[in-house]
Design a protein around this motif. Structure first.
Motif, PDB file in Angstrom:
ATOM      1  N   SER A  22      66.141 -28.486  32.813  1.00 53.83           N
ATOM      2  CA  SER A  22      66.912 -28.867  31.633  1.00 53.83           C
ATOM      3  C   SER A  22      65.977 -29.367  30.542  1.00 53.83           C
ATOM      4  O   SER A  22      65.149 -30.244  30.782  1.00 53.83           O
ATOM      5  N   ARG A  23      66.141 -28.790  29.339  1.00 50.81           N
ATOM      6  CA  ARG A  23      65.339 -29.266  28.219  1.00 50.81           C
ATOM      7  C   ARG A  23      65.878 -30.590  27.681  1.00 50.81           C
ATOM      8  O   ARG A  23      65.237 -31.240  26.857  1.00 50.81           O
ATOM      9  N   GLN A  24      67.044 -30.995  28.156  1.00 49.99           N
ATOM     10  CA  GLN A  24      67.685 -32.213  27.663  1.00 49.99           C
ATOM     11  C   GLN A  24      67.520 -33.390  28.611  1.00 49.99           C
ATOM     12  O   GLN A  24      68.100 -34.450  28.381  1.00 49.99           O
ATOM     13  N   SER A  25      66.749 -33.218  29.677  1.00 53.41           N
ATOM     14  CA  SER A  25      66.538 -34.311  30.623  1.00 53.41           C
ATOM     15  C   SER A  25      65.088 -34.328  31.080  1.00 53.41           C
ATOM     16  O   SER A  25      64.504 -33.274  31.354  1.00 53.41           O
ATOM     17  N   ASP A  26      64.526 -35.501  31.129  1.00 52.56           N
ATOM     18  CA  ASP A  26      63.154 -35.726  31.609  1.00 52.56           C
ATOM     19  C   ASP A  26      63.233 -36.830  32.645  1.00 52.56           C
ATOM     20  O   ASP A  26      63.348 -38.005  32.305  1.00 52.56           O
ATOM     21  N   VAL A  27      63.216 -36.461  33.911  1.00 53.87           N
ATOM     22  CA  VAL A  27      63.501 -37.392  34.995  1.00 53.87           C
ATOM     23  C   VAL A  27      62.213 -37.912  35.606  1.00 53.87           C
ATOM     24  O   VAL A  27      61.312 -37.140  35.937  1.00 53.87           O
ATOM     25  N   ALA A  28      62.129 -39.241  35.770  1.00 55.60           N
ATOM     26  CA  ALA A  28      60.940 -39.874  36.338  1.00 55.60           C
ATOM     27  C   ALA A  28      61.327 -40.799  37.487  1.00 55.60           C
ATOM     28  O   ALA A  28      62.469 -41.243  37.612  1.00 55.60           O
ATOM     29  N   PHE A  29      60.356 -41.114  38.315  1.00 52.03           N
ATOM     30  CA  PHE A  29      60.532 -41.969  39.488  1.00 52.03           C
ATOM     31  C   PHE A  29      60.584 -43.430  39.074  1.00 52.03           C
ATOM     32  O   PHE A  29      59.903 -43.851  38.133  1.00 52.03           O
ATOM     33  N   ARG A  30      61.397 -44.208  39.778  1.00 49.16           N
ATOM     34  CA  ARG A  30      61.479 -45.643  39.517  1.00 49.16           C
ATOM     35  C   ARG A  30      61.554 -46.412  40.829  1.00 49.16           C
ATOM     36  O   ARG A  30      62.007 -45.896  41.853  1.00 49.16           O
ATOM     37  N   VAL A  31      61.099 -47.658  40.786  1.00 54.19           N
ATOM     38  CA  VAL A  31      61.155 -48.570  41.927  1.00 54.19           C
ATOM     39  C   VAL A  31      61.755 -49.881  41.442  1.00 54.19           C
ATOM     40  O   VAL A  31      61.403 -50.380  40.372  1.00 54.19           O
ATOM     41  N   ILE A  32      62.663 -50.443  42.217  1.00 51.15           N
ATOM     42  CA  ILE A  32      63.342 -51.687  41.841  1.00 51.15           C
ATOM     43  C   ILE A  32      63.125 -52.737  42.921  1.00 51.15           C
ATOM     44  O   ILE A  32      63.277 -52.457  44.109  1.00 51.15           O
ATOM     45  N   ARG A  55      60.038 -53.580  33.656  1.00 53.12           N
ATOM     46  CA  ARG A  55      61.138 -54.285  32.992  1.00 53.12           C
ATOM     47  C   ARG A  55      61.602 -55.421  33.902  1.00 53.12           C
ATOM     48  O   ARG A  55      61.879 -55.202  35.074  1.00 53.12           O
ATOM     49  N   ASP A  56      61.709 -56.614  33.369  1.00 52.91           N
ATOM     50  CA  ASP A  56      62.123 -57.790  34.134  1.00 52.91           C
ATOM     51  C   ASP A  56      63.414 -58.352  33.570  1.00 52.91           C
ATOM     52  O   ASP A  56      63.544 -58.515  32.352  1.00 52.91           O
ATOM     53  N   THR A  57      64.347 -58.690  34.427  1.00 51.84           N
ATOM     54  CA  THR A  57      65.581 -59.362  34.007  1.00 51.84           C
ATOM     55  C   THR A  57      65.987 -60.358  35.091  1.00 51.84           C
ATOM     56  O   THR A  57      65.600 -60.218  36.256  1.00 51.84           O
ATOM     57  N   ILE A  58      66.797 -61.342  34.702  1.00 52.03           N
ATOM     58  CA  ILE A  58      67.351 -62.278  35.676  1.00 52.03           C
ATOM     59  C   ILE A  58      68.827 -62.489  35.392  1.00 52.03           C
ATOM     60  O   ILE A  58      69.319 -62.214  34.296  1.00 52.03           O
ATOM     61  N   SER A  59      69.530 -62.963  36.408  1.00 53.03           N
ATOM     62  CA  SER A  59      70.907 -63.426  36.265  1.00 53.03           C
ATOM     63  C   SER A  59      71.011 -64.816  36.863  1.00 53.03           C
ATOM     64  O   SER A  59      70.225 -65.191  37.734  1.00 53.03           O
ATOM     65  N   PHE A  60      72.004 -65.558  36.373  1.00 52.04           N
ATOM     66  CA  PHE A  60      72.304 -66.884  36.913  1.00 52.04           C
ATOM     67  C   PHE A  60      71.085 -67.812  36.882  1.00 52.04           C
ATOM     68  O   PHE A  60      70.722 -68.425  37.896  1.00 52.04           O
ATOM     69  N   MET A  61      70.451 -67.883  35.707  1.00 52.38           N
ATOM     70  CA  MET A  61      69.313 -68.781  35.479  1.00 52.38           C
ATOM     71  C   MET A  61      68.132 -68.486  36.402  1.00 52.38           C
ATOM     72  O   MET A  61      67.276 -69.326  36.622  1.00 52.38           O
ATOM     73  N   GLY A  62      68.086 -67.311  36.964  1.00 51.18           N
ATOM     74  CA  GLY A  62      67.006 -66.947  37.886  1.00 51.18           C
ATOM     75  C   GLY A  62      67.439 -66.953  39.331  1.00 51.18           C
ATOM     76  O   GLY A  62      66.611 -66.726  40.219  1.00 51.18           O
ATOM     77  N   GLY A  63      68.726 -67.198  39.594  1.00 53.61           N
ATOM     78  CA  GLY A  63      69.213 -67.151  40.965  1.00 53.61           C
ATOM     79  C   GLY A  63      68.963 -65.792  41.595  1.00 53.61           C
ATOM     80  O   GLY A  63      68.723 -65.683  42.794  1.00 53.61           O
ATOM     81  N   THR A  64      69.028 -64.746  40.760  1.00 48.70           N
ATOM     82  CA  THR A  64      68.659 -63.404  41.188  1.00 48.70           C
ATOM     83  C   THR A  64      67.734 -62.813  40.136  1.00 48.70           C
ATOM     84  O   THR A  64      68.029 -62.881  38.940  1.00 48.70           O
ATOM     85  N   SER A  65      66.615 -62.243  40.573  1.00 43.75           N
ATOM     86  CA  SER A  65      65.629 -61.659  39.662  1.00 43.75           C
ATOM     87  C   SER A  65      65.462 -60.177  39.971  1.00 43.75           C
ATOM     88  O   SER A  65      65.521 -59.758  41.129  1.00 43.75           O
ATOM     89  N   TYR A  66      65.244 -59.400  38.900  1.00 43.29           N
ATOM     90  CA  TYR A  66      65.111 -57.948  39.035  1.00 43.29           C
ATOM     91  C   TYR A  66      63.844 -57.487  38.332  1.00 43.29           C
ATOM     92  O   TYR A  66      63.558 -57.901  37.207  1.00 43.29           O
ATOM     93  N   ARG A  67      63.104 -56.629  39.017  1.00 44.54           N
ATOM     94  CA  ARG A  67      61.958 -55.961  38.394  1.00 44.54           C
ATOM     95  C   ARG A  67      62.111 -54.458  38.613  1.00 44.54           C
ATOM     96  O   ARG A  67      62.309 -54.004  39.732  1.00 44.54           O
ATOM     97  N   ASP A  68      61.988 -53.717  37.529  1.00 48.53           N
ATOM     98  CA  ASP A  68      62.184 -52.275  37.538  1.00 48.53           C
ATOM     99  C   ASP A  68      60.906 -51.615  37.045  1.00 48.53           C
ATOM    100  O   ASP A  68      60.478 -51.855  35.910  1.00 48.53           O
TER     101      ASP A  68
END
Length: 306
Positions: free
Chosen positions: A132-142, A107-120
């Motif tokens: 828990s049958r109500q939660s499926d937790v996975a690893f993420r990197v940002i 997932r890619d997002t930016i703020s401030f016209m690209g002044g800060t960029s995020y990749r998840d």
């Protein structure tokens, strides 16, 4: 585009071919891969403009016009998003197994016209059983890369709950890249990444405890009041979200945690990010995650979660 200041979310899902090719989610097509340039900075005197020899602008093309997305010191070393992201992806391919890389999402997002960029990145095959049958937790990197001079490169790891579609940063490794080279070399990032996965699995025992630890509404409210920089109005909003989470998770620490992560990652309803005309949504949500991460280490929360 959601508006003129934030690029749309990019979410790529695909199976990985196990012949050393890059996963489709690591493709070279991305809204983050815009070009940037360094340009001199000037200031206006009484009758003419003078060059500011201590600063320079970081410039990109936006709506067919060059715009400054950062004013930085003249010693700032420009590191482009593509070099950052592809360097981290090379490390991911080196450290993670083909099974762990399978179906990785981006997932890619930016703020401030690209002044800060995020990749998840989200790794559906790196999961933890928290009972828990109500939660499926996975690893993420940002990955965070900024062109405003405040931070060249940041790397975070954490977890995301697929059931609630929200996540939380649980650890971080921050580093300012001091040299702009061909490709990205981040000292010790390989070891840090493997350690991040190990920490994720170890954290599952804590989450499992939270799933089974019952609390009262009064406990939840006291915990929320202990969050840094939270108003009474925000506490009441969090309490309403806590009661919603209780419908799925019971009155537990996990419901408390889920309410907090919902606040940190949601841009709707009571937690909608205020539109100031300079879309800072991605930046604001990341700041909320850091706020909640700090709160998870507070005396108030640790007492209730024990």
């Amino acid at each position: 585009m959601n508006n003129i200041y934030e690029l749309p979310l990019v979410n790529q899902l695909a199976s990985v071919a196990f012949d050393n090719k890059r996963p489709p989610a690591f493709s070279s097509e991305s809204e983050l891969y815009f070009d940037v340039w360094e340009r001199p900075a000037y200031f206006k005197g009484a009758t003419e403009y003078y060059e500011d020899t201590t600063h320079k602008h970081i410039v990109r093309q936006w709506n067919d016009e060059p715009v400054s997305i950062g004013l930085v010191g003249n010693k700032y070393k420009l590191l482009k998003n593509r070099e950052v992201c592809e360097g981290v992806e090379d490390t991911l391919m080196e450290v993670l197994t083909p099974t762990e890389l399978e179906n990785v999402q981006r997932r890619d997002t930016i703020s401030f016209m690209g002044g800060t960029s995020y990749r998840d990145y989200i790794f559906p095959n790196i999961t933890a059983d928290i009972g828990s049958r109500q939660s499926d937790v996975a690893f993420r990197v940002i990955i965070i890369n900024g062109y405003d001079g405040t931070s060249s490169f940041k790397f975070y790891h954490g977890a995301i709950d697929f059931f609630c579609t929200n996540g939380m940063v649980t650890g971080s490794y921050d580093m300012i890249v001091k040299r702009h080279t061909s490709g990205l070399t981040v000292p010790k990032l390989t070891d840090k990444l493997r350690q991040s996965v190990d920490i994720f699995y170890k954290q599952a025992d804590t989450w499992k405890h939270w799933v089974g630890k019952e609390i009262s509404d009064e406990d939840a409210e006291e915990a929320f009041k202990g969050m840094p920089n939270v108003s009474e109005r925000r506490v009441q909003q969090l309490m309403r979200q806590f009661l919603i989470e209780c419908q799925s998770h019971g009155r537990t620490v996990w419901a408390l945690y889920s309410a907090s992560t919902y606040y940190a990652t949601s841009n709707e309803g009571e937690f909608a990010v205020r539109d100031t005309g300079q879309n800072h949504t991605a930046s604001t949500l990341m700041n909320r995650e850091q706020q909640v991460r700090s709160w998870l280490n507070s005396e108030e929360f640790l007492k209730i979660a024990a």
